[in-house]
Motif scaffolding. Structure first.
Motif, PDB file in Angstrom:
ATOM      1  N   ASP A  78       0.755  -1.180  -0.022  1.00  0.00           N
ATOM      2  CA  ASP A  78       0.079   0.083   0.058  1.00  0.00           C
ATOM      3  C   ASP A  78       0.997   1.167  -0.094  1.00  0.00           C
ATOM      4  OD1 ASP A  78      -1.847   2.045   0.557  1.00  0.00           O
ATOM      5  OD2 ASP A  78      -2.640   1.206   2.298  1.00  0.00           O
ATOM      6  N   ASP A  79       0.635   2.135  -0.769  1.00  0.00           N
ATOM      7  CA  ASP A  79       1.556   3.257  -1.240  1.00  0.00           C
ATOM      8  C   ASP A  79       1.303   4.416   0.184  1.00  0.00           C
ATOM      9  OD1 ASP A  79      -1.157   3.654  -2.116  1.00  0.00           O
ATOM     10  OD2 ASP A  79      -0.353   5.573  -3.134  1.00  0.00           O
ATOM     11  N   ALA A  80      -0.086   4.305   0.850  1.00  0.00           N
ATOM     12  CA  ALA A  80      -0.282   5.358   1.833  1.00  0.00           C
ATOM     13  C   ALA A  80       0.270   5.034   2.992  1.00  0.00           C
ATOM     14  CB  ALA A  80      -1.718   5.444   1.892  1.00  0.00           C
ATOM     15  N   TRP A 137      -6.822   2.306  -8.499  1.00  0.00           N
ATOM     16  CA  TRP A 137      -5.660   2.513  -7.559  1.00  0.00           C
ATOM     17  C   TRP A 137      -4.472   1.814  -7.847  1.00  0.00           C
ATOM     18  CZ3 TRP A 137      -3.073  -1.551  -4.882  1.00  0.00           C
ATOM     19  CH2 TRP A 137      -2.117  -1.400  -3.968  1.00  0.00           C
ATOM     20  N   ALA A 138      -4.443   0.484  -8.458  1.00  0.00           N
ATOM     21  CA  ALA A 138      -3.363  -0.352  -8.867  1.00  0.00           C
ATOM     22  C   ALA A 138      -2.631   0.575 -10.349  1.00  0.00           C
ATOM     23  CB  ALA A 138      -3.478  -1.747  -9.012  1.00  0.00           C
ATOM     24  N   THR A 139      -3.569   0.765 -11.151  1.00  0.00           N
ATOM     25  CA  THR A 139      -2.851   1.536 -12.172  1.00  0.00           C
ATOM     26  C   THR A 139      -2.461   2.848 -11.941  1.00  0.00           C
ATOM     27  OG1 THR A 139      -4.860   0.468 -13.459  1.00  0.00           O
ATOM     28  CG2 THR A 139      -3.760   2.197 -14.699  1.00  0.00           C
ATOM     29  N   ASP A 140      -2.746   3.584 -11.316  1.00  0.00           N
ATOM     30  CA  ASP A 140      -1.999   4.789 -11.003  1.00  0.00           C
ATOM     31  C   ASP A 140      -0.807   4.697 -10.433  1.00  0.00           C
ATOM     32  OD1 ASP A 140      -4.322   6.006 -12.054  1.00  0.00           O
ATOM     33  OD2 ASP A 140      -5.232   6.581 -10.413  1.00  0.00           O
ATOM     34  N   LEU A 141      -0.744   3.673  -9.262  1.00  0.00           N
ATOM     35  CA  LEU A 141       0.412   3.561  -8.523  1.00  0.00           C
ATOM     36  C   LEU A 141       1.270   2.909  -9.372  1.00  0.00           C
ATOM     37  CD1 LEU A 141       1.747   3.843  -5.794  1.00  0.00           C
ATOM     38  CD2 LEU A 141       0.910   1.705  -5.069  1.00  0.00           C
ATOM     39  N   ARG A 142       0.869   1.910  -9.962  1.00  0.00           N
ATOM     40  CA  ARG A 142       1.974   1.164 -11.166  1.00  0.00           C
ATOM     41  C   ARG A 142       2.926   2.383 -12.059  1.00  0.00           C
ATOM     42  NH1 ARG A 142      -0.065  -2.384 -15.824  1.00  0.00           N
ATOM     43  NH2 ARG A 142      -0.960  -0.442 -16.260  1.00  0.00           N
ATOM     44  N   ALA A 156       8.269  -3.085  -6.859  1.00  0.00           N
ATOM     45  CA  ALA A 156       6.942  -3.309  -6.275  1.00  0.00           C
ATOM     46  C   ALA A 156       5.719  -2.986  -7.382  1.00  0.00           C
ATOM     47  CB  ALA A 156       6.692  -2.173  -5.130  1.00  0.00           C
ATOM     48  N   ALA A 157       6.244  -2.082  -8.645  1.00  0.00           N
ATOM     49  CA  ALA A 157       5.226  -1.894  -9.534  1.00  0.00           C
ATOM     50  C   ALA A 157       5.117  -3.340 -10.392  1.00  0.00           C
ATOM     51  CB  ALA A 157       5.961  -0.925 -10.586  1.00  0.00           C
TER      52      ALA A 157
END
Length: 232
Positions: A78-80, A137-142, A156-157
């Motif tokens: 989790d990025d947050a 969420w997963a798309t933006d963080l990748r 992690a990406a």
């Protein structure tokens, strides 16, 4: 253990995983996993909403990012909060061992394995209806981590890419099997209790109902006959 629906239950393999060698342990250092009850102590109410339905989940884990070192096919971050997320449930004993190793390396004991006691068919369907939120969420963080200067985030990406493939691929079939499993474990419905039919009230020779047995004697109005007609 497969049931007749095709669902493979990972919990029997997890329960017998005590004293197995730690996967990829430090050379020349004999390490074995203790019984899962000693480190799978996560609290259901603290789980990350991104965990896929199933028996295993990550809740209040550490933020050291060790989970993917042990189970890269099952864990993302989790990025947050930096906490770990189970995005794929294990489907064989080897995958169970890897996920247990990831849980064992978490010093906070934030992984749990009691998801079957909490997930219901309705909550699984509700989670699936919100999958667009997980995909976004997963798309933006990748995208944010793919070109990051930190090599750990770039690694992690790749896990987020795998999560997206799983979300749009095999996950739906996996959840259908899990739903079938949960449906089978539902307690049978309680039989409908029928009230006894009311007994007909006694009728006198006149055909009129007798006195109500729930009323006191003083409440019963005596019957008065009509006065005789006068003679012409």
């Amino acid at each position: 253990m497969n049931d007749h629906s095709g669902y493979w239950d990972p919990l029997p393999a997890a329960r017998t995983a005590a004293d197995i060698p730690v996967p990829e342990a430090v050379p020349n250092l004999a390490l074995t996993l203790p019984h899962p009850e000693t480190y799978l102590t996560g609290i259901w109410a603290e789980r990350n909403w991104r965990n896929v339905p199933g028996p295993f989940y990550a809740a209040d884990t550490d933020t050291c990012w060790t989970g993917r070192m042990a189970a890269p096919d099952h864990v993302v971050y989790d990025d947050a909060t930096g906490q770990e997320i189970v995005y794929r449930q294990p489907r064989n004993a080897v995958e169970v061992d890897r996920l247990l190793y990831a849980a064992w390396t978490d010093p906070l004991g934030g992984y749990g394995w009691d998801g079957d006691q909490h997930w219901t068919p309705d909550s699984v369907r509700a989670w699936w209806r919100e999958r667009a939120r997980l995909r976004e969420w997963a798309t933006d963080l990748r995208v944010a981590w793919s070109d990051h200067s930190d090599p750990y985030r770039r690694e992690a990406a790749t896990g987020l890419s795998d999560l997206l493939l799983h979300l749009d691929g095999e996950l739906e079939a996996d959840l259908r099997l899990y739903l079938h499993r949960l449906e089978e474990r539902r307690p049978p419905p309680r039989p409908v209790e029928r009230l006894p039919e009311p007994r007909p009230r006694d009728r006198g020779s006149s055909g009129r109902p007798g006195p109500n047995p729930l009323r006191s004697h003083s409440e019963v109005t005596p019957h008065r006959s009509a006065p005789p007609q006068g003679r012409a």
